[in-house]
Write an enzyme that holds these catalytic residues in place. Structure first.
Site, mmCIF file in Angstrom:
data_model
loop_
_atom_site.group_PDB
_atom_site.id
_atom_site.type_symbol
_atom_site.label_atom_id
_atom_site.label_comp_id
_atom_site.label_asym_id
_atom_site.label_seq_id
_atom_site.Cartn_x
_atom_site.Cartn_y
_atom_site.Cartn_z
ATOM 1 N N ARG A 1 0.804 -1.217 0.000
ATOM 2 C CA ARG A 1 0.000 0.000 0.000
ATOM 3 C C ARG A 1 0.848 1.283 0.000
ATOM 4 N NH1 ARG A 1 -4.937 -0.473 4.044
ATOM 5 N NH2 ARG A 1 -3.396 -1.749 5.044
ATOM 6 N N VAL B 1 -5.359 -3.777 -1.817
ATOM 7 C CA VAL B 1 -6.066 -4.963 -2.308
ATOM 8 C C VAL B 1 -7.587 -4.834 -2.180
ATOM 9 C CG1 VAL B 1 -4.149 -6.556 -1.944
ATOM 10 C CG2 VAL B 1 -5.834 -6.225 -0.125
ATOM 11 N N HIS C 1 5.374 -25.117 5.963
ATOM 12 C CA HIS C 1 6.829 -25.053 5.716
ATOM 13 C C HIS C 1 7.564 -26.307 6.202
ATOM 14 C CE1 HIS C 1 7.150 -23.513 9.883
ATOM 15 N NE2 HIS C 1 8.411 -23.850 9.826
ATOM 16 N N LYS D 1 11.218 -28.978 4.761
ATOM 17 C CA LYS D 1 12.407 -29.264 5.570
ATOM 18 C C LYS D 1 13.094 -30.532 5.102
ATOM 19 C CE LYS D 1 10.765 -27.073 9.816
ATOM 20 N NZ LYS D 1 11.588 -26.524 10.872
ATOM 21 N N GLU E 1 9.630 -26.120 21.411
ATOM 22 C CA GLU E 1 10.220 -24.808 21.121
ATOM 23 C C GLU E 1 10.595 -24.113 22.415
ATOM 24 O OE1 GLU E 1 8.388 -22.556 17.711
ATOM 25 O OE2 GLU E 1 6.661 -23.658 18.428
ATOM 26 N N ASP F 1 -2.146 -23.776 15.700
ATOM 27 C CA ASP F 1 -0.873 -23.241 15.216
ATOM 28 C C ASP F 1 0.085 -24.348 14.779
ATOM 29 O OD1 ASP F 1 0.951 -21.035 14.795
ATOM 30 O OD2 ASP F 1 2.036 -21.677 16.576
ATOM 31 N N HIS G 1 1.565 -28.811 11.058
ATOM 32 C CA HIS G 1 2.888 -29.448 11.094
ATOM 33 C C HIS G 1 2.876 -30.861 11.711
ATOM 34 C CE1 HIS G 1 3.919 -25.467 10.020
ATOM 35 N NE2 HIS G 1 4.074 -24.964 11.219
ATOM 36 N N LYS H 1 5.349 -24.342 23.466
ATOM 37 C CA LYS H 1 6.243 -23.181 23.518
ATOM 38 C C LYS H 1 6.911 -23.162 24.891
ATOM 39 C CE LYS H 1 4.103 -21.444 19.766
ATOM 40 N NZ LYS H 1 4.441 -22.091 18.516
ATOM 41 N N LYS I 1 14.825 -26.429 22.202
ATOM 42 C CA LYS I 1 14.176 -26.476 20.887
ATOM 43 C C LYS I 1 14.685 -27.720 20.170
ATOM 44 C CE LYS I 1 13.564 -24.074 16.474
ATOM 45 N NZ LYS I 1 12.202 -24.528 16.245
HETATM 46 C C1 BG6 Z 1 4.966 -21.755 12.643
HETATM 47 C C2 BG6 Z 1 4.174 -21.434 13.886
HETATM 48 O O1 BG6 Z 1 4.142 -22.308 11.664
HETATM 49 O O2 BG6 Z 1 5.991 -22.685 12.982
HETATM 50 C C3 BG6 Z 1 5.073 -20.878 14.970
HETATM 51 O O3 BG6 Z 1 3.175 -20.474 13.558
HETATM 52 C C4 BG6 Z 1 6.213 -21.824 15.240
HETATM 53 O O4 BG6 Z 1 4.358 -20.657 16.166
HETATM 54 C C5 BG6 Z 1 6.921 -22.201 13.941
HETATM 55 O O5 BG6 Z 1 7.118 -21.173 16.120
HETATM 56 C C6 BG6 Z 1 7.941 -23.306 14.196
HETATM 57 O O6 BG6 Z 1 8.681 -23.509 13.028
HETATM 58 P P1 BG6 Z 1 10.130 -24.141 13.083
HETATM 59 O O7 BG6 Z 1 10.530 -24.257 11.659
HETATM 60 O O8 BG6 Z 1 10.994 -23.190 13.878
HETATM 61 O O9 BG6 Z 1 9.996 -25.459 13.783
#
Ligand code: BG6
EC number: 1.1.1.49
Length: 491
Positions: A49, A92, A176, A180, A214, A233, A238, A338, A343
């Site tokens: 924007r 948009v 995502h 990996k 995490e 989340d 995942h 969390k 981690k």
């Molecule tokens: C994201 C979540 O999809 O994945 C986050 O929204 C999370 O809360 C993250 O921290 C974790 O991804 P990774 O790749 O660090 O395990």
């Protein structure tokens, strides 16, 4: 050296100044440029924007790449990348602005890819704007980020909205984790090694544990996270993706259709968890204050902007089971949270004990063999087994041992591909196997919704507090203890 190329694209990023773009997309594009994976004529069109010109935007991009890339910027690579960047001022919600975009795009020569790095409530305006400006025809593609809805109904709504303008073969839904390296390696482990292939079922496996832990808390994204919680989340996407890859039958080949087909079969086989069995099969937690790496951290309710009476979970443990022949009777214990002690992500496969103990006099309790698959960090595999201690004694003396692979990717550390780098590259090539299809998203919600409803409607199901820097609430250990099991400890 053969350099794999892809087609020339006009990659349009909606949300060009957003967090995801800065943290993930720009560094990924830089890396793709560095490894010469971007087609010579591909362009990046930042849509936003601000009343910016390309130069203002390019300046920002360089600063952000410096912030989020773990290496020095190579000026030659940067020159190349920056020469591809254009800025399009577009609101948009103003449908006519999409015609501005149309003027910039080179539709005759380049394939349009629209990356929606925007909040979900903006999506429909983008779909409609692109459709009304005739920017949606094949071979254009559109990339969507999670979360796709907050329940089955809202996710269907988004899927129906997009389906008015784009075919399923044009839609690339990102999880995502599917980009990996360590998750993709699960396919190689399971299907390229006959030992695992033949022993991957309820005849030999006792149970499986999956942990994605995490250290980070919710920090600056409290408002957003509080509406979602750890279940939506991390588990809806995942964790279920890891589970499906771990349990699906061997696909006919590695095309998107075959892989997705097998994954959907697993999601449909998930045994329901609802009000009747929720207390036995799920544990919710919320972090209280504590220490992470020696630093004091606040509780979830003390984070910036927190509503002090929130009941949102930051930790989940679930006992999952599948209603199919291969996995009948095998529990899968999954947990994610969390502000946990470290981690790391790991899968631990416990094999069944042998029915007869030949070495009763050895005094060693014959434990189960375990396969420990460390996904992150330091991806490796360990196998726990028992061997004989050398000696002349009549009785066998036994001991536990562990076989450990070296860190798979140490030797490739300079060339390790980031998940977003891979997913952007795949989308430029138009290959969908690492993206989630509509059926997967909706089947996952079908299983998740009754659990979330169950929590709302069941007494005694508010999240149990756990101290930051620990492994979650006590009930998570109890859930396994009730089955005479325990979580495999982090080493
Ligand atoms: C994201 C979540 O999809 O994945 C986050 O929204 C999370 O809360 C993250 O921290 C974790 O991804 P990774 O790749 O660090 O395990």
């Amino acid at each position: 050296m053969i350099i794999e190329t892809n087609q020339a694209c006009d990659l349009v990023i909606f949300g060009a100044k957003g967090d995801l773009t800065k943290r993930k997309l720009l560094p990924a594009l830089y890396k793709l440029e560095k490894s010469k994976k971007i087609h010579e004529h591909t362009r990046i069109i930042a849509a936003g924007r601000a009343n910016w010109n390309a130069q203002d935007y390019i300046k920002m991009v360089k600063t952000e790449i410096k912030n989020f890339l773990n290496e020095e910027i190579n000026e030659y690579v940067w020159e190349k990348l920056s020469s591809r960047i254009f800025f399009c001022n577009i609101d948009v919600y103003e449908q006519l602005h999409f015609f501005r975009l149309k003027k910039i795009l080179n539709q005759k020569k380049n394939i349009n890819i629209y990356y929606c790095a925007v909040p979900p409530n903006t999506l429909n305006s983008i779909f409609k704007g692109l459709g009304d400006a005739y920017l949606n025809s094949i071979p254009s593609r559109i990339i969507l980020e999670k979360p796709l809805g907050t329940c089955l109904e809202t996710s269907k709504k988004i899927n129906n909205q997009i389906a008015k303008y784009f075919l399923e073969s044009q839609i690339f839904r990102i999880d995502h984790y599917l980009g990996k390296e360590s998750i993709l390696n699960l396919l190689a482990l399971r299907f390229a090694n006959s030992f695992f292939f033949h022993n991957w079922n309820n005849k030999t496996i006792d149970h499986i544990q999956i942990t994605v832990a995490e250290e980070v808390g919710i920090e600056d994204r409290w408002n957003y996270f509080d509406m979602i919680g750890q279940m939506r989340d991390m588990v809806q996407n995942h964790m279920l993706q890891i589970l499906t890859i771990l349990t699906m039958d061997q696909p006919k080949n590695i095309t998107s259709e075959s892989i997705r087909h097998e994954k959907v079969k697993i999601l449909r086989a998930l045994n329901p968890i609802n009000m009747n069995n929720i207390n036995k099969n799920t544990v919710r937690g919320q972090y209280s204050s504590g220490f992470i790496k020696g630093e004091k951290v606040p509780s979830y309710l003390e984070e910036n902007g927190a509503n002090k009476s929130s009941q949102t979970e930051t930790f989940i443990a679930i006992k999952v089971s599948l209603n199919n022949k291969k996995w009948f009777g095998v529990p899968f214990y999954i947990r994610t949270g969390k502000r946990l002690a470290h981690k790391y992500s790991e899968i631990v496969v416990y094999f069944k004990k042998s029915p007869y103990n030949l070495f009763k006099n050895s005094k060693l309790e014959i434990l189960q063999n375990k396969l420990i698959i460390r996904l992150e960090p330091n991806t490796n595999i360990k196998f726990d087994f028992i061997n004989k201690i050398p000696g002349l004694e009549k009785e066998y003396k036994l001991e536990y041992s562990q076989l450990k692979s070296s860190d798979f990717y140490q030797k490739y550390s300079k060339h390790l591909i980031d998940a977003y780098e891979r997913l952007l590259f795949e989308s430029m090539k138009g290959i969908q196997s690492l993206f989630v299809c509509r059926d997967e998203v909706e089947e996952a919600w079908k299983w998740i919704d009754p659990i979330i409803d169950g929590w709302k409607n069941t007494k005694n199901n508010s999240p149990q507090l756990y101290t930051s820097g620990t492994w979650g609430p006590k009930n998570s250990d109890l859930m396994l203890a009730n089955d005479n099991r325990y979580w495999y400890q982090f080493h």
